[in-house]
Design an enzyme around this catalytic site. Sequence first.
Site, PDB file in Angstrom:
ATOM      1  N   GLY A  39       0.725  -1.182  -0.043  1.00  0.00           N
ATOM      2  CA  GLY A  39       0.060   0.000  -0.120  1.00  0.00           C
ATOM      3  C   GLY A  39       0.959   1.210  -0.042  1.00  0.00           C
ATOM      4  O   GLY A  39       2.025   1.284  -0.453  1.00  0.00           O
ATOM      5  N   LEU A  40       0.387   2.313   0.747  1.00  0.00           N
ATOM      6  CA  LEU A  40       0.998   3.623   0.827  1.00  0.00           C
ATOM      7  C   LEU A  40       1.360   3.897  -0.667  1.00  0.00           C
ATOM      8  O   LEU A  40       2.215   4.735  -0.789  1.00  0.00           O
ATOM      9  CB  LEU A  40       2.466   3.526   1.699  1.00  0.00           C
ATOM     10  CG  LEU A  40       2.198   2.966   2.991  1.00  0.00           C
ATOM     11  CD1 LEU A  40       3.732   2.757   3.606  1.00  0.00           C
ATOM     12  CD2 LEU A  40       1.475   4.162   3.854  1.00  0.00           C
ATOM     13  N   CYS A  41       0.355   3.962  -1.788  1.00  0.00           N
ATOM     14  CA  CYS A  41       0.397   4.389  -3.028  1.00  0.00           C
ATOM     15  C   CYS A  41      -0.766   5.191  -3.249  1.00  0.00           C
ATOM     16  O   CYS A  41      -1.251   5.182  -4.279  1.00  0.00           O
ATOM     17  CB  CYS A  41       0.968   3.449  -3.952  1.00  0.00           C
ATOM     18  SG  CYS A  41      -0.235   1.902  -3.814  1.00  0.00           S
ATOM     19  N   GLY A  42      -1.274   5.969  -2.500  1.00  0.00           N
ATOM     20  CA  GLY A  42      -2.138   6.825  -2.552  1.00  0.00           C
ATOM     21  C   GLY A  42      -3.698   5.872  -3.102  1.00  0.00           C
ATOM     22  O   GLY A  42      -3.788   5.073  -2.518  1.00  0.00           O
TER      23      GLY A  42
ATOM     24  N   ALA B 297       2.887   6.816  -7.883  1.00  0.00           N
ATOM     25  CA  ALA B 297       1.761   7.275  -6.722  1.00  0.00           C
ATOM     26  C   ALA B 297       2.241   7.217  -5.319  1.00  0.00           C
ATOM     27  O   ALA B 297       1.837   7.928  -4.670  1.00  0.00           O
ATOM     28  CB  ALA B 297       0.597   6.144  -6.958  1.00  0.00           C
TER      29      ALA B 297
END
Length: 303
Positions: free
Chosen positions: A86-89, A258
């Site tokens: 994750g941590l990609c908007g 992202a």
Amino acid sequence: MAVGKEIRTKIKSVKNTQKITGAMQMVAASKMRKTQTRMLATKPYTEQIVKLVSHLSQAEVEFDHVYLTKREVKKIGIIVVSSDRGLCGGLNNNLFKLLSADMAKWSEQGIDVEFATIGNKANTFFNRYGGKILATASHLGDQPSMADLLGVMNVMLTAYRDGEIDELHIYSNAFVNTMVQKPYGMKLLPLDLSTFKSLKAEFDEKDEIETIDLTQTMKWDYIYDMDPKKLVELVLNRYLESTMYHSVIANIACEMAARMVAMQAATDNAEAIVDNLQLVYNKARQAAITQEISEIVGGAAAL
């Protein structure tokens, strides 16, 4: 100054988080450049194989290939390409929103859907919301090879050839630029002109897919140097493999872009939070000093 100590602790915590997000931003920027290079390296081959298969799909071949034959659609197979982390908007969420909307349309038409997933986030999504997963591949890293993806592709192609699914689609993200990543869904099988029109979104406007405008009276075909069935089978399989591989590489480039943007925003937000906390700390410290001075002056006056 208990309040001041709490604020100092919070400032230190936010600064530590800021260091982490800043490092993640730099790592994502470095990996994005590498993945963009790999994505561009696969583009010429993918363009040429698409042009060739586009011509083959319009040729008057002497045999019916299962990949070129349309059927009544009762069940659709979908390959969903997502990220492992994750941590990609909103990269994965935007893709899942598009997929959910299309699934709702198919459900209204009485069409069942089965899935193959690439990336751990797709597995998490279907585990939460339900869905039959035929094959999966995850934790492939930033440099997946075609061999890592062949298992998923073979499972879906076998299901299509055996008539278990009537259409094969792929859902992924297209890399437009560093700030824009666009989710899309595209039909892979059976092959027709709409498939190749969808592929134009993957290439520059100047690199349009060549198609041949045939009239109903025109009949044409290639002259084959080997068994036509084996050659067409080979070309079509290479087309499907290269299309899926390009989609996976492009999605990784989207993920890194992202993540870089998201971590930049997180770093900036952390800086703003530190500034606000520092202001609150200064006010609290000033208030405490003023109170101490007042108490000293009051005590001296009492004497």
